[in-house]
Design a protein around this motif. Sequence first.
Motif, PDB file in Angstrom:
ATOM      1  N   GLN A  36       0.834  -1.203   0.000  1.00 11.50           N
ATOM      2  CA  GLN A  36       0.000   0.000   0.000  1.00 11.50           C
ATOM      3  C   GLN A  36       0.869   1.253   0.000  1.00 11.50           C
ATOM      4  N   SER A  40       1.199   4.019  -3.019  1.00  8.06           N
ATOM      5  CA  SER A  40       0.861   5.407  -2.690  1.00  8.06           C
ATOM      6  C   SER A  40       2.015   6.364  -2.933  1.00  8.06           C
ATOM      7  N   ALA A 262      -2.032   0.723   9.390  1.00  8.98           N
ATOM      8  CA  ALA A 262      -2.595   1.453   8.254  1.00  8.98           C
ATOM      9  C   ALA A 262      -2.826   2.919   8.617  1.00  8.98           C
ATOM     10  N   ALA A 263      -3.201   3.181   9.877  1.00  7.07           N
ATOM     11  CA  ALA A 263      -3.418   4.561  10.312  1.00  7.07           C
ATOM     12  C   ALA A 263      -2.112   5.346  10.294  1.00  7.07           C
ATOM     13  N   GLN A 264      -1.026   4.725  10.727  1.00  9.95           N
ATOM     14  CA  GLN A 264       0.277   5.397  10.693  1.00  9.95           C
ATOM     15  C   GLN A 264       0.730   5.644   9.259  1.00  9.95           C
ATOM     16  N   LEU A 265       0.411   4.717   8.379  1.00  9.56           N
ATOM     17  CA  LEU A 265       0.741   4.924   6.968  1.00  9.56           C
ATOM     18  C   LEU A 265      -0.022   6.121   6.422  1.00  9.56           C
ATOM     19  N   GLN A 266      -1.282   6.244   6.763  1.00  2.50           N
ATOM     20  CA  GLN A 266      -2.064   7.383   6.297  1.00  2.50           C
ATOM     21  C   GLN A 266      -1.494   8.702   6.823  1.00  2.50           C
ATOM     22  N   ASP A 267      -1.047   8.708   8.084  1.00  2.00           N
ATOM     23  CA  ASP A 267      -0.410   9.902   8.639  1.00  2.00           C
ATOM     24  C   ASP A 267       0.836  10.263   7.828  1.00  2.00           C
ATOM     25  N   LEU A 269       1.482   9.508   4.709  1.00  2.00           N
ATOM     26  CA  LEU A 269       1.088   9.983   3.380  1.00  2.00           C
ATOM     27  C   LEU A 269       0.570  11.414   3.437  1.00  2.00           C
ATOM     28  N   HIS A 270      -0.099  11.765   4.530  1.00  2.00           N
ATOM     29  CA  HIS A 270      -0.555  13.145   4.693  1.00  2.00           C
ATOM     30  C   HIS A 270       0.640  14.092   4.815  1.00  2.00           C
ATOM     31  N   GLU A 273       1.959  14.716   1.388  1.00  2.00           N
ATOM     32  CA  GLU A 273       1.087  15.560   0.565  1.00  2.00           C
ATOM     33  C   GLU A 273       1.030  17.005   1.061  1.00  2.00           C
TER      34      GLU A 273
END
Length: 298
Positions: A36, A40, A262-267, A269-270, A273
Motif C-alpha cells: 500500500q 501510494s 494502516a493509520a500510521q501509513l495514512q499519517d 502519506l498526509h 502531501e
Amino acid sequence: MKYKTLGRSGLEVSEVGFGCMSLGEDRAVNKALLHQALDSGITFFDTADLYQKGENEVAVGNAFKGMRDRVVLATKVGNQWRPDGSGWDWNPTKAYILQAVEHSLKRLQTDHIDLYQLHGGTIEDPIDETIEAFEILKAQGKIRAYGISSIRPNVIREYIKRSNIDSVMMQYSLLDRRPEEACLGLLQEQGIGVLARGSLAQGLLVGKSPKPYLGHSEKEVAAAAEAVSRVAGNQRSVAEVAARYVLHHPAVTTAVLGIRTAAQLQDALHVAEAAPLQEQGIEELKRAVQALRYEQHR
C-alpha cells in the motif's frame, strides 16, 4: 509525493520514507502495508539486520519479491548477534561487513542493496577498514551507495573526510535540534543526504502524554507539543507539522517515519502531501523549545 536525489548516489528517493523497524510479526499484514505504501508513492524502505534478528529484512524481501526495480532498499550492518541470542556486540570490521552483507542479500531476496549503512559507530572504530569494506562491496555491485547511521559529530566529520558516503541517518526533531548546531549545514555543504529519523519524538509531539525527553523537562516537552498543535490549527495534522519541521531544512532528503499500522501509513502519506511550513510557523516552533547541543562526541 516529492522525490529527491540522495546525496551523490543517483538514487531517487521519496521525501517520506518507510521505517520498517516497527513492523509486526504477521507477514501477510506487513506485505499488504508495504504494498500500500509503494502504491501510494513511498519508494524508500529502511530496515536493518539487527531488527528482529534479521526477520525484518525477511519480511521486506518477501513483500517486494518480483518488484525490486520499484523500490529503494536500505539496510544496516555493524551489530552482530551473539550465537546464544542473548544480545549483540558492535563489530564494524571489514571481515564482518563482507560476511554480513551476504546474509542481508539473501534475506532481502536481492542481488544488490541500494543503500548500505553502518548502524552506529565510534571514533575508536577501525574507520578506514570499515570504509574499505563498503568500497569493495560497491565495486562488486552488491551495494549501490553507502552511508552511516550516527548522531555523533566527531564520527560524521571523520567519514566526511575519509570516505565517499552519500548519506547520514540521524535523529532529528523539534525536541532534538542538535543536528542543526553541528551537522546539517556541513552535510549540506558536502552534498551528503540526511535521512531523518525520530521526527515525532516517540510520539511526544503528536499527542502522547508528555514526559522528560533527552535534556528537556516534562514542561518543556508539553510546550513543544502545544506549539505543534498551534501551528497545525485546523488546516494540518500535528504529525504533518512535526515532520514538516524536519523536512524544512534543505539538508534533509527524507523523513523516515516508523510505520506499523494502516493509520500510521495514512499519517505518513498526509505528511508527504502537505505543503511546506511557512517561515512564520518554523520560527514559532523554534521559540517554543530551546535547542539542545551535543555534550559528547563533538
